[in-house]
Design a protein around this motif. Structure first.
Motif, PDB file in Angstrom:
ATOM      1  N   ALA A  11       0.835  -1.202   0.000  1.00  0.00           N
ATOM      2  CA  ALA A  11       0.000   0.000   0.000  1.00  0.00           C
ATOM      3  C   ALA A  11       0.868   1.250   0.000  1.00  0.00           C
ATOM      4  O   ALA A  11       0.553   2.244  -0.671  1.00  0.00           O
ATOM      5  CB  ALA A  11      -0.929  -0.005   1.215  1.00  0.00           C
ATOM      6  N   ASN A  12       1.976   1.204   0.741  1.00  0.00           N
ATOM      7  CA  ASN A  12       2.897   2.340   0.757  1.00  0.00           C
ATOM      8  C   ASN A  12       3.455   2.615  -0.639  1.00  0.00           C
ATOM      9  O   ASN A  12       3.580   3.769  -1.062  1.00  0.00           O
ATOM     10  CB  ASN A  12       4.063   2.071   1.710  1.00  0.00           C
ATOM     11  N   VAL A  13       3.809   1.541  -1.346  1.00  0.00           N
ATOM     12  CA  VAL A  13       4.316   1.693  -2.710  1.00  0.00           C
ATOM     13  C   VAL A  13       3.244   2.305  -3.608  1.00  0.00           C
ATOM     14  O   VAL A  13       3.515   3.215  -4.400  1.00  0.00           O
ATOM     15  CB  VAL A  13       4.792   0.334  -3.267  1.00  0.00           C
ATOM     16  N   ALA A  14       2.015   1.811  -3.479  1.00  0.00           N
ATOM     17  CA  ALA A  14       0.925   2.334  -4.304  1.00  0.00           C
ATOM     18  C   ALA A  14       0.709   3.822  -4.072  1.00  0.00           C
ATOM     19  O   ALA A  14       0.533   4.595  -5.026  1.00  0.00           O
ATOM     20  CB  ALA A  14      -0.366   1.558  -4.010  1.00  0.00           C
ATOM     21  N   ILE A  15       0.728   4.242  -2.817  1.00  0.00           N
ATOM     22  CA  ILE A  15       0.490   5.652  -2.513  1.00  0.00           C
ATOM     23  C   ILE A  15       1.644   6.520  -3.011  1.00  0.00           C
ATOM     24  O   ILE A  15       1.427   7.611  -3.557  1.00  0.00           O
ATOM     25  CB  ILE A  15       0.228   5.837  -1.009  1.00  0.00           C
ATOM     26  N   SER A  16       2.870   6.051  -2.862  1.00  0.00           N
ATOM     27  CA  SER A  16       4.006   6.796  -3.408  1.00  0.00           C
ATOM     28  C   SER A  16       3.843   7.001  -4.911  1.00  0.00           C
ATOM     29  O   SER A  16       4.011   8.113  -5.424  1.00  0.00           O
ATOM     30  CB  SER A  16       5.324   6.055  -3.152  1.00  0.00           C
ATOM     31  N   LEU A  17       3.523   5.931  -5.628  1.00  0.00           N
ATOM     32  CA  LEU A  17       3.382   6.032  -7.078  1.00  0.00           C
ATOM     33  C   LEU A  17       2.220   6.946  -7.468  1.00  0.00           C
ATOM     34  O   LEU A  17       2.316   7.707  -8.435  1.00  0.00           O
ATOM     35  CB  LEU A  17       3.195   4.644  -7.677  1.00  0.00           C
ATOM     36  N   ALA A  18       1.143   6.886  -6.707  1.00  0.00           N
ATOM     37  CA  ALA A  18       0.022   7.787  -6.973  1.00  0.00           C
ATOM     38  C   ALA A  18       0.440   9.245  -6.770  1.00  0.00           C
ATOM     39  O   ALA A  18       0.031  10.131  -7.535  1.00  0.00           O
ATOM     40  CB  ALA A  18      -1.155   7.436  -6.072  1.00  0.00           C
ATOM     41  N   ASN A  19       1.265   9.495  -5.750  1.00  0.00           N
ATOM     42  CA  ASN A  19       1.774  10.853  -5.539  1.00  0.00           C
ATOM     43  C   ASN A  19       2.721  11.289  -6.650  1.00  0.00           C
ATOM     44  O   ASN A  19       2.950  12.485  -6.846  1.00  0.00           O
ATOM     45  CB  ASN A  19       2.493  10.946  -4.187  1.00  0.00           C
ATOM     46  N   PHE A  20       3.291  10.305  -7.376  1.00  0.00           N
ATOM     47  CA  PHE A  20       4.130  10.618  -8.542  1.00  0.00           C
ATOM     48  C   PHE A  20       3.292  10.774  -9.811  1.00  0.00           C
ATOM     49  O   PHE A  20       3.834  10.848 -10.911  1.00  0.00           O
ATOM     50  CB  PHE A  20       5.162   9.511  -8.768  1.00  0.00           C
ATOM     51  N   LYS A  21       1.949  10.787  -9.657  1.00  0.00           N
ATOM     52  CA  LYS A  21       1.002  10.949 -10.773  1.00  0.00           C
ATOM     53  C   LYS A  21       0.980   9.733 -11.703  1.00  0.00           C
ATOM     54  O   LYS A  21       0.697   9.852 -12.898  1.00  0.00           O
ATOM     55  CB  LYS A  21       1.299  12.215 -11.577  1.00  0.00           C
ATOM     56  N   ILE A  22       1.262   8.553 -11.142  1.00  0.00           N
ATOM     57  CA  ILE A  22       1.152   7.305 -11.891  1.00  0.00           C
ATOM     58  C   ILE A  22      -0.183   6.653 -11.538  1.00  0.00           C
ATOM     59  O   ILE A  22      -0.479   6.457 -10.356  1.00  0.00           O
ATOM     60  CB  ILE A  22       2.292   6.339 -11.513  1.00  0.00           C
ATOM     61  N   PRO A  23      -1.021   6.315 -12.507  1.00  0.00           N
ATOM     62  CA  PRO A  23      -2.254   5.588 -12.177  1.00  0.00           C
ATOM     63  C   PRO A  23      -1.914   4.285 -11.467  1.00  0.00           C
ATOM     64  O   PRO A  23      -1.098   3.492 -11.952  1.00  0.00           O
ATOM     65  CB  PRO A  23      -2.886   5.330 -13.550  1.00  0.00           C
ATOM     66  N   THR A  24      -2.549   4.086 -10.313  1.00  0.00           N
ATOM     67  CA  THR A  24      -2.152   2.990  -9.426  1.00  0.00           C
ATOM     68  C   THR A  24      -3.374   2.242  -8.908  1.00  0.00           C
ATOM     69  O   THR A  24      -4.380   2.867  -8.556  1.00  0.00           O
ATOM     70  CB  THR A  24      -1.338   3.549  -8.235  1.00  0.00           C
ATOM     71  N   ARG A  25      -3.261   0.929  -8.856  1.00  0.00           N
ATOM     72  CA  ARG A  25      -4.342   0.058  -8.368  1.00  0.00           C
ATOM     73  C   ARG A  25      -3.812  -0.785  -7.219  1.00  0.00           C
ATOM     74  O   ARG A  25      -2.714  -1.336  -7.296  1.00  0.00           O
ATOM     75  CB  ARG A  25      -4.828  -0.831  -9.511  1.00  0.00           C
ATOM     76  N   PHE A  26      -4.603  -0.909  -6.148  1.00  0.00           N
ATOM     77  CA  PHE A  26      -4.209  -1.719  -4.996  1.00  0.00           C
ATOM     78  C   PHE A  26      -5.129  -2.923  -4.896  1.00  0.00           C
ATOM     79  O   PHE A  26      -6.355  -2.793  -4.928  1.00  0.00           O
ATOM     80  CB  PHE A  26      -4.279  -0.885  -3.715  1.00  0.00           C
ATOM     81  N   ILE A  27      -4.534  -4.104  -4.757  1.00  0.00           N
ATOM     82  CA  ILE A  27      -5.268  -5.367  -4.702  1.00  0.00           C
ATOM     83  C   ILE A  27      -5.074  -5.955  -3.311  1.00  0.00           C
ATOM     84  O   ILE A  27      -3.946  -6.174  -2.873  1.00  0.00           O
ATOM     85  CB  ILE A  27      -4.731  -6.353  -5.761  1.00  0.00           C
ATOM     86  N   SER A  28      -6.182  -6.204  -2.605  1.00  0.00           N
ATOM     87  CA  SER A  28      -6.070  -6.672  -1.221  1.00  0.00           C
ATOM     88  C   SER A  28      -7.403  -7.221  -0.770  1.00  0.00           C
ATOM     89  O   SER A  28      -8.292  -7.508  -1.581  1.00  0.00           O
ATOM     90  CB  SER A  28      -5.617  -5.516  -0.321  1.00  0.00           C
ATOM     91  N   ALA A  29      -7.549  -7.364   0.546  1.00  0.00           N
ATOM     92  CA  ALA A  29      -8.824  -7.759   1.157  1.00  0.00           C
ATOM     93  C   ALA A  29      -8.965  -7.042   2.484  1.00  0.00           C
ATOM     94  O   ALA A  29      -7.990  -6.903   3.233  1.00  0.00           O
ATOM     95  CB  ALA A  29      -8.895  -9.267   1.366  1.00  0.00           C
ATOM     96  N   LEU A  30     -10.171  -6.572   2.767  1.00  0.00           N
ATOM     97  CA  LEU A  30     -10.461  -5.849   4.001  1.00  0.00           C
ATOM     98  C   LEU A  30     -11.831  -6.258   4.528  1.00  0.00           C
ATOM     99  O   LEU A  30     -12.707  -6.658   3.758  1.00  0.00           O
ATOM    100  CB  LEU A  30     -10.456  -4.332   3.758  1.00  0.00           C
ATOM    101  N   PRO A  31     -12.032  -6.138   5.851  1.00  0.00           N
ATOM    102  CA  PRO A  31     -13.338  -6.501   6.411  1.00  0.00           C
ATOM    103  C   PRO A  31     -14.398  -5.450   6.106  1.00  0.00           C
ATOM    104  O   PRO A  31     -14.088  -4.279   5.867  1.00  0.00           O
ATOM    105  CB  PRO A  31     -13.054  -6.567   7.919  1.00  0.00           C
ATOM    106  N   ASP A  32     -15.656  -5.891   6.146  1.00  0.00           N
ATOM    107  CA  ASP A  32     -16.780  -4.982   5.922  1.00  0.00           C
ATOM    108  C   ASP A  32     -17.173  -4.340   7.248  1.00  0.00           C
ATOM    109  O   ASP A  32     -18.196  -4.660   7.849  1.00  0.00           O
ATOM    110  CB  ASP A  32     -17.961  -5.776   5.333  1.00  0.00           C
ATOM    111  N   ASN A  33     -16.309  -3.459   7.721  1.00  0.00           N
ATOM    112  CA  ASN A  33     -16.598  -2.704   8.937  1.00  0.00           C
ATOM    113  C   ASN A  33     -15.965  -1.326   8.822  1.00  0.00           C
ATOM    114  O   ASN A  33     -15.406  -0.969   7.775  1.00  0.00           O
ATOM    115  CB  ASN A  33     -16.111  -3.453  10.189  1.00  0.00           C
ATOM    116  N   GLU A  34     -16.058  -0.547   9.877  1.00  0.00           N
ATOM    117  CA  GLU A  34     -15.597   0.845   9.808  1.00  0.00           C
ATOM    118  C   GLU A  34     -14.091   0.954   9.555  1.00  0.00           C
ATOM    119  O   GLU A  34     -13.629   1.878   8.878  1.00  0.00           O
ATOM    120  CB  GLU A  34     -15.980   1.581  11.092  1.00  0.00           C
TER     121      GLU A  34
END
Length: 339
Positions: free
Chosen positions: A35-58
């Protein structure tokens, strides 16, 4: 489009360099290598996609909101399970080192299954795919999903990058890193890994007894051995950190293209604010350089500067732009006021 695969976690940090055992409160934010890599690349104006899994809660919703805030595409984050992974970071100071404690067992990400993701859809429009050695360490399920992802990316002709990111405390499900990682690395073209991690994960013997900077002349020959084992490899890099104490490090990077070893200048990081995420900022810089420059010297200069700046920022994420990094490169490491 660049896609990254891994777990985003809740990060809990005692304020003011406090110890975990003395705290009644924590600073809470999010982090995780890929996720850190994805956010860095997004800040470099590179279109970025993150693939993961998260719970359905807050907590899961908050993590998705955080990623979306940086314009990271979260459409392929699976919503399943009931638990978000957590890690505690105790920030060291002076002669007291930092500590990390993980609570990731049975998280939504750890419970991912092969075939949970439609990789044809996930990789639609993707030119580069990044994963790290943390993902297959989380669980046997995650190792299987990572292999599935790597094979599908390679089949689609997508360039693959890997940060070895060895975490001994995570490999706890009955398999050693050396049993899992070699097959995963077969299709990698850009690798970040120090010789110690390479020996653990691939069996390629580490010839360095001490500080690699004192024996840089050996590194090209060592990396030739790595290239011979992984024929799809184009570039391999490592960061070189000298620890004076927990708040004073020296930092540089090297990269090898199969012919020549390139090295950056060395940065004196004092006072160091937060080293967590520094390697991910370095990795993002390598991916950016590979995509934009395709020149090893420019790439290692950019990646090392990006990571150097990250060490001055609290939290996991590197929040700087390409212009910020290029400005540091022009200044040669000195800090000025931007007016």
């Amino acid at each position: 489009m660049i896609a990254t695969f891994g777990e985003i976690l809740l990060r809990l940090t005692p304020p003011d360099h406090g110890m975990i055992q003395q705290m009644g409160s924590y600073d809470a934010n999010f982090g995780g290598s890929e996720a850190n890599v994805a956010i860095s690349l997004a800040n470099f104006k590179i279109p970025t996609r993150f693939i993961s899994a998260l719970p359905d809660n807050e907590l899961g919703k908050a993590a998705i909101f955080e990623l979306s805030k940086y314009k990271v595409d979260t459409n392929h984050v699976q919503i399943k399970g009931q638990k978000m992974g957590i890690y505690f970071v105790e920030m060291g100071s002076s002669i007291r080192g930092s500590k990390v404690i993980y609570d990731r067992e049975n998280s939504s990400f750890a419970r991912l299954q092969a075939n949970d993701l439609d990789w044809k859809q996930v990789f639609d429009g993707v030119e580069r795919f990044h994963w790290s050695g943390i993902a297959p360490a989380v669980s046997q399920n995650c190792a299987a999903v990572t292999l599935e992802a790597v094979k599908q990316a390679a089949k689609a002709g997508i360039e693959i990058s890997t940060d070895l990111n060895f975490r001994s405390s995570l490999w706890g499900y009955g398999k050693q890193a050396g049993e899992i990682m070699p097959e995963l690395l077969e299709h990698t073209s850009l690798m970040l890994g120090d010789p110690r991690s390479l020996e653990i994960m691939t069996g390629i013997k580490n010839p360095f007894a001490g500080d690699i900077k004192e024996e840089l002349d050996k590194l090209s020959a060592y990396y030739d051995t790595v290239f011979s084992k992984f024929p799809n490899l184009k570039w391999i890099a490592t960061s070189l950190r000298t620890i004076v104490n927990d708040t004073h490090h020296r930092w540089m990077g090297v990269i090898y293209d199969g012919t020549k070893l390139y090295q950056s200048v060395e940065y004196d990081l004092y006072p160091l604010i937060d080293r967590v995420g520094g390697g991910d900022a370095f990795m993002a810089g390598l991916i950016y350089g590979r995509a934009k420059y395709n020149d090893p010297q420019q790439t290692i200069d950019f990646a090392t500067a990006a990571s150097g700046i990250k060490h001055t920022i609290s939290g996991d994420f590197n929040l700087v732009s390409v212009d910020d990094i290029n400005d540091l490169l022009k200044r040669g490491g000195a800090g000025n006021i931007s007016r």
